[in-house]
Every structure is written in C-alpha cells, then in structure tokens.
Design a protein around this motif. Structure first.
Motif, short mmCIF file in Angstrom:
data_model
loop_
_atom_site.label_atom_id
_atom_site.label_comp_id
_atom_site.label_asym_id
_atom_site.label_seq_id
_atom_site.Cartn_x
_atom_site.Cartn_y
_atom_site.Cartn_z
N ASN A 228 -6.58 17.55 9.54
CA ASN A 228 -5.94 18.19 8.39
C ASN A 228 -4.96 17.27 7.66
O ASN A 228 -4.16 17.73 6.86
CB ASN A 228 -5.18 19.45 8.85
CG ASN A 228 -6.11 20.49 9.45
OD1 ASN A 228 -7.23 20.68 8.96
ND2 ASN A 228 -5.65 21.15 10.50
N LEU A 229 -5.02 15.97 7.94
CA LEU A 229 -4.06 15.04 7.36
C LEU A 229 -4.12 15.02 5.83
O LEU A 229 -3.09 15.06 5.16
CB LEU A 229 -4.29 13.63 7.90
CG LEU A 229 -3.29 12.58 7.42
CD1 LEU A 229 -1.87 12.94 7.83
CD2 LEU A 229 -3.67 11.20 7.97
N GLY B 100 7.16 10.39 -11.40
CA GLY B 100 6.82 11.78 -11.12
C GLY B 100 6.54 12.10 -9.67
O GLY B 100 6.09 13.20 -9.35
N HIS B 101 6.80 11.16 -8.76
CA HIS B 101 6.57 11.41 -7.32
C HIS B 101 7.86 11.95 -6.70
O HIS B 101 8.79 11.20 -6.42
CB HIS B 101 6.14 10.13 -6.60
CG HIS B 101 4.84 9.57 -7.06
ND1 HIS B 101 3.63 10.15 -6.76
CD2 HIS B 101 4.55 8.49 -7.83
CE1 HIS B 101 2.65 9.45 -7.30
NE2 HIS B 101 3.18 8.44 -7.96
N GLU C 220 -1.40 16.20 0.73
CA GLU C 220 -1.81 16.33 -0.67
C GLU C 220 -0.57 16.49 -1.57
O GLU C 220 0.30 17.31 -1.32
CB GLU C 220 -2.72 17.54 -0.85
CG GLU C 220 -3.25 17.70 -2.26
CD GLU C 220 -4.21 18.87 -2.39
OE1 GLU C 220 -4.70 19.11 -3.51
OE2 GLU C 220 -4.45 19.56 -1.37
N GLY C 221 -0.50 15.68 -2.62
CA GLY C 221 0.63 15.71 -3.53
C GLY C 221 1.79 14.83 -3.12
O GLY C 221 2.79 14.74 -3.83
#
Length: 261
Positions: free
Chosen positions: A210-211, A246-247, A216-217
């Motif tokens: 599930n990494l 934007g990170h 994600e994001g």
C-alpha cells in the motif's frame, strides 16, 4: 505546546476576512474557539460560527459556575450587548494551535488568564478613511442598516485602540491590510516562525503493497546511507523551494530498499 493567535483591530480593517482565511488554511491547521454574545445575529451570520448567540442567563450561570474567562458589555443604541469567553473545554494546547478574533480588552484578559507565552496578538491596521467607506458599504447591504451604531463603533475605535493602550499592552507589531494577499502572507509567515505548524505522523508498514496509496500527494525522501548528505541550511532551502512549487506534504521513507521504491 500550542498557542492562541488573537486577531484584533479597529472595525472594518478586514479582521473577519483574515480570520476566516487563516482558519481555512490547511498548512497552518489552526482551530478556533468560538466566543459568546448577547447581541442580535446579523444577516449572513451563523450561530456557532461567528459567535454563539445567547441570552443573559448564560452569563449569570457562567459567573455562578466560575467558567467565565472574560466579559465585555457595550451600551449600544439598541441596548446592552455582552461579549464573553467561557472555559468550555474548547482548548487543548497539547493538540493544536488556535485562532481567535476579538477586542484589545478581550486579548488582554485571555493573555492574563493563559499567559503571554500562550496568547499572541495579531493587530490589523488600516487607514481610517478606507475603514469608514468599507463600513458604510457593508451597512448599506443590511436589511435594517444601523448607521448610528456604525458611527458609535467608529468613534469608539479611536479610544479603544489609542497609542497609549497599544503601548501599555506591549504590542509592537502591526499588519497593514491595504493589500489582502500581502497582509495574509506576512501573517502566515509570522505564525509559522512562532508556533508549531507541522503535523507529523509516524506510520509503520509490515509490507509495501500500500506504499503508493499512502504516499499519494506527498513529495517523498528516501533515507539511505548511500544517499546525498545535506546540511540543515541546505535542507531548509530545499523545503522552502518545495512549498513554493505547491508541495505541502512531505514523506520520509526509512528502511525501504532501493528496489522497493
């Protein structure tokens, strides 16, 4: 430990707009503490959002129970209006930073109650002529404009926020709101420098299936003994550059083999 950032300023300086924008800012992740008032609710206001709109019985009960932190009463053209803060378990400094809005008097009461290290003033300033025009424009939009009350508030501001009172309160920093975007930027940077604004989560994975979903994001860093070494200054500059792009979410992957990521 968390803090209360307390927005104060004369009427029509844009305090309410700034308060709402700061509260909605996900990077700051501020919570709010809703105050109470006995004044009538205005058009567009929602009970429990701007204030809890209550009657004077709530004040009497709070005094009897010893839960009244601060109370202000104003003799208006429409009768006495009370504004107050209760010790009602909305605050937990171990879990969050908070944003509130009120008067210089209420700020001082909270500062004396919780301590200077816990309550930080954010004073919004603006030219008086601009403020008056803003107030008139806003009042015209009300179903029942209260121009007498507008004039009372405007004149009272000169006394409530006099230089003498500001100096006695020990407030030396002002945020001038002639440009909302610039003002917001300055306030956000000020809050970030003073308080804890990073939300840290540590998550252990038994497997890596599930990494991709979990990260994600996120902008991901993989810690490795064979990786590039950065000084704290260089790493700080790197994080600043990521925020500009934007990170706002960063993940550090530790103990993951190169072939797995």
């Amino acid at each position: 430990m968390g803090k209360i950032y307390y927005i104060i300023g004369k009427s029509s300086t844009g305090k309410d707009t700034i308060f709402k924008k700061l509260l909605d800012d996900q990077d700051l992740n501020l919570k709010t503490i809703v105050s109470y008032t006995t004044r009538p609710i205005r058009d567009g206001e929602i009970n429990g959002i701007e204030y809890y709109f209550v009657n004077e019985e709530v004040v009497r009960t709070a005094k009897e129970q010893g839960t009244l932190i601060e109370l202000r009463t104003y003799n208006t053209c429409h009768g006495n209006w009370m504004y107050f803060t209760l010790l009602d378990h909305q605050i937990d400094f171990k879990k969050a930073n908070y944003i509130m809005i009120g008067t210089l008097e209420s700020y001082l009461s909270l500062r004396d109650y919780f301590g200077e290290d816990k309550v930080v003033p954010i004073l919004i300033d603006l030219d008086d002529g601009v403020r008056l025009q803003r107030a008139l424009d806003r009042e015209k939009c009300q179903e029942n404009p209260r121009y007498q009350e507008l004039c009372r508030r405007f004149l009272a501001d000169a006394e409530d926020f006099s230089k003498e009172k500001i100096n006695r309160a020990g407030i030396t920093k002002f945020f001038y709101n002639d440009n909302l975007d610039h003002c917001m930027y300055d306030i956000k940077e000020y809050i970030k420098r003073l308080g804890r604004y990073c939300h840290v989560v540590i998550q252990y994975l038994d497997d890596l299936q599930n990494l991709d979903t979990i990260t994600e994001g996120f902008y991901c860093f993989k810690a490795s003994s064979k990786g590039r070494s950065l000084t704290s200054e260089s790493f700080s500059e790197l994080l600043d550059s990521l925020s500009v792009k934007g990170h706002s979410k960063v993940a550090f992957l530790i103990g993951i083999k190169t072939t797995s990521f």
